[in-house]
Design a protein around this motif. Structure first.
Motif, mmCIF file in Angstrom:
data_model
loop_
_atom_site.group_PDB
_atom_site.id
_atom_site.type_symbol
_atom_site.label_atom_id
_atom_site.label_comp_id
_atom_site.label_asym_id
_atom_site.label_seq_id
_atom_site.Cartn_x
_atom_site.Cartn_y
_atom_site.Cartn_z
ATOM 1 N N CYS A 240 -19.165 1.181 49.917
ATOM 2 C CA CYS A 240 -19.634 -0.103 48.599
ATOM 3 C C CYS A 240 -20.506 -1.176 49.643
ATOM 4 C CB CYS A 240 -18.532 -0.528 47.751
ATOM 5 S SG CYS A 240 -18.169 0.823 46.700
ATOM 6 N N TRP A 241 -19.716 -1.805 50.226
ATOM 7 C CA TRP A 241 -20.383 -3.305 50.533
ATOM 8 C C TRP A 241 -22.278 -2.867 51.541
ATOM 9 C CZ3 TRP A 241 -19.669 -8.467 50.823
ATOM 10 C CH2 TRP A 241 -20.812 -9.203 51.547
ATOM 11 N N GLN A 242 -22.198 -1.527 52.093
ATOM 12 C CA GLN A 242 -23.416 -1.610 52.493
ATOM 13 C C GLN A 242 -24.255 -1.299 51.276
ATOM 14 O OE1 GLN A 242 -25.289 1.459 52.436
ATOM 15 N NE2 GLN A 242 -23.259 2.400 51.588
ATOM 16 N N ALA A 243 -23.694 -0.428 50.116
ATOM 17 C CA ALA A 243 -24.974 -0.157 49.197
ATOM 18 C C ALA A 243 -24.869 -0.977 48.098
ATOM 19 C CB ALA A 243 -23.738 0.893 47.850
ATOM 20 N N TRP A 244 -24.021 -2.942 48.540
ATOM 21 C CA TRP A 244 -24.487 -3.954 47.742
ATOM 22 C C TRP A 244 -25.368 -4.090 48.027
ATOM 23 C CZ3 TRP A 244 -23.049 -5.343 42.238
ATOM 24 C CH2 TRP A 244 -22.581 -4.581 42.317
ATOM 25 N N GLN A 245 -25.127 -4.010 49.302
ATOM 26 C CA GLN A 245 -26.264 -5.100 49.901
ATOM 27 C C GLN A 245 -27.459 -4.524 50.300
ATOM 28 O OE1 GLN A 245 -25.310 -8.146 51.720
ATOM 29 N NE2 GLN A 245 -23.417 -7.186 50.780
ATOM 30 N N ASP A 246 -27.866 -3.382 50.808
ATOM 31 C CA ASP A 246 -29.008 -2.548 49.879
ATOM 32 C C ASP A 246 -29.798 -2.567 48.482
ATOM 33 O OD1 ASP A 246 -30.464 -0.421 51.384
ATOM 34 O OD2 ASP A 246 -30.764 1.016 49.252
ATOM 35 N N ASN A 247 -29.209 -2.666 47.674
ATOM 36 C CA ASN A 247 -29.672 -2.502 46.361
ATOM 37 C C ASN A 247 -28.636 -2.781 45.287
ATOM 38 O OD1 ASN A 247 -31.350 -2.662 44.321
ATOM 39 N ND2 ASN A 247 -32.743 -1.446 45.020
ATOM 40 N N PRO A 248 -28.593 -3.977 44.821
ATOM 41 C CA PRO A 248 -26.860 -4.095 43.789
ATOM 42 C C PRO A 248 -27.550 -3.063 42.694
ATOM 43 C CG PRO A 248 -27.761 -6.479 44.548
ATOM 44 C CD PRO A 248 -28.955 -5.185 45.596
ATOM 45 N N ASN A 249 -29.441 -3.139 42.397
ATOM 46 C CA ASN A 249 -29.398 -2.269 40.907
ATOM 47 C C ASN A 249 -28.844 -0.820 41.416
ATOM 48 O OD1 ASN A 249 -30.604 -4.399 39.916
ATOM 49 N ND2 ASN A 249 -33.451 -4.042 41.370
ATOM 50 N N ALA A 250 -28.590 -0.087 42.206
ATOM 51 C CA ALA A 250 -27.575 1.170 42.116
ATOM 52 C C ALA A 250 -26.377 0.635 41.874
ATOM 53 C CB ALA A 250 -27.420 1.271 43.563
ATOM 54 N N SER B 179 -28.460 4.267 49.482
ATOM 55 C CA SER B 179 -27.683 3.662 49.966
ATOM 56 C C SER B 179 -26.390 5.208 49.525
ATOM 57 C CB SER B 179 -26.796 2.405 49.952
ATOM 58 O OG SER B 179 -26.491 2.608 48.283
ATOM 59 N N LEU B 180 -26.502 5.876 48.855
ATOM 60 C CA LEU B 180 -24.887 6.703 48.525
ATOM 61 C C LEU B 180 -25.540 8.218 49.404
ATOM 62 C CD1 LEU B 180 -25.684 6.349 44.449
ATOM 63 C CD2 LEU B 180 -24.160 4.782 45.743
ATOM 64 N N ASP B 181 -26.715 7.587 49.980
ATOM 65 C CA ASP B 181 -26.599 8.737 51.001
ATOM 66 C C ASP B 181 -25.669 8.533 52.561
ATOM 67 O OD1 ASP B 181 -27.940 10.921 49.316
ATOM 68 O OD2 ASP B 181 -29.965 9.982 49.590
#
Length: 226
Positions: free
Chosen positions: A74-84, A122-124
Motif C-alpha cells: 500500500c505504501w508504494q501505491a500511495w507514493q505512486d498515485n494517491p488518486n488510485a 501500482s496495483l500490478d
C-alpha cells in the motif's frame, strides 16, 4: 473532513501556511469519489480489492511513514498515485467488447491494462499485499455506488502453486470459478463462490461487466484460503 477556509478573521491577511493547508484540503476533497460527482462507480469491498483495502486501512492516515513498514504494498501505491486510492471505485475500461485478454495484457490485470492514464499501475506491483482470510466457500461483495447493474460477473481464482508475492499475474494463472447472469441495478451485489483444493495465498480476480454501457471493471483481491 471539515474545511473552515471561510472562517472570518479579526484582522490581517491569511497566513501562507493556513492558505496552503486550505488549498490542500480543497484539492483532496475534490478527489474523493463519494462527493456527489459523476465519478462514482464501484469495486469489490469484500474480499477487499487492492486499492479499496489501501484506502480503508490508510485513507485517514496516508502520510504515516509507518505504512512503509506495516503495509509496504500500500505504501508504494500511495507514493505512486494517491488518486488510485481516493478513486478506488474507478478502475474500469470502456469498449473491451468482451475480449478481455486483448484489452488487458498479462502482467497488467490488476490495473485493468494500465487504464485511466496509468492511475492504477501500482496495483500490478508484485509483492506481499495484505490478504483477507476466506474459506473454500465464500461470497464476493461488490458495492456499486452508481447502480450500473451487471450483464454478468466473472470470478477467477489463481491456480494452486501460483505465488503473487513473486510472480506477475497472467490470464493463464486464473481459474474461472463463477460466471453469473444479469444483476438488476442496485448498490450492493453478492456473488456466492465455491472452490475446492485451494489453500494459502491467492488472488481473487473479479470481472464486472456493467449494464449501462460497455464498461468493464477488473478487480484484484488478495486472499488467504484457510
Amino acid at each position: 473532513m471539515n474545511c473552515h477556509g471561510h472562517e472570518k478573521r479579526a484582522s490581517g491577511p491569511r497566513s501562507r501556511p493556513a492558505l496552503a493547508l486550505s488549498v490542500l484540503v480543497a484539492a483532496l476533497l475534490s478527489l474523493i469519489p463519494w462527493s456527489g460527482t459523476a465519478v462514482a462507480h464501484g469495486s469489490v469491498v469484500d474480499p477487499a480489492s487492492r486499492n479499496y483495502g489501501c484506502w480503508l486501512r490508510w485513507g485517514s492516515d496516508f502520510q504515516n511513514p509507518e505504512m512503509a513498514r506495516l503495509d509496504p504494498m500500500c505504501w508504494q501505491a500511495w507514493q505512486d498515485n494517491p488518486n488510485a486510492m481516493w478513486n478506488w471505485n474507478g478502475l474500469y475500461r470502456n469498449g473491451s467488447g468482451g475480449n478481455f485478454p486483448a484489452a488487458v495484457p498479462n502482467g497488467q490485470l490488476c490495473s485493468g491494462g494500465r487504464t485511466e492514464g496509468g492511475r492504477y499501475n501500482s496495483l500490478d506491483a508484485v509483492g506481499p499485499w495484505k490478504t483477507t482470510d476466506i474459506t473454500g466457500t465464500f461470497t464476493v461483495k461488490l458495492h456499486d455506488q452508481a447502480s450500473h447493474g451487471a450483464d454478468y460477473f466473472l470470478v477467477y481464482v489463481t491456480r494452486q502453486g501460483f505465488d503473487p508475492t513473486t510472480q506477475p499475474l497472467t490470464w493463464n494463472d486464473l481459474q474461472l470459478v463463477k460466471r453469473t447472469g444479469r444483476y438488476a441495478p442496485s448498490q450492493n451485489y453478492e456473488i456466492p463462490v465455491s472452490t475446492s483444493g485451494l489453500s494459502g495465498r491467492h488472488v481473487v480476480y473479479t470481472v464486472w461487466q456493467a449494464s449501462h454501457m460497455d464498461q468493464t471493471y477488473f478487480l484484484c483481491s488478495d486472499v488467504n484460503f484457510r
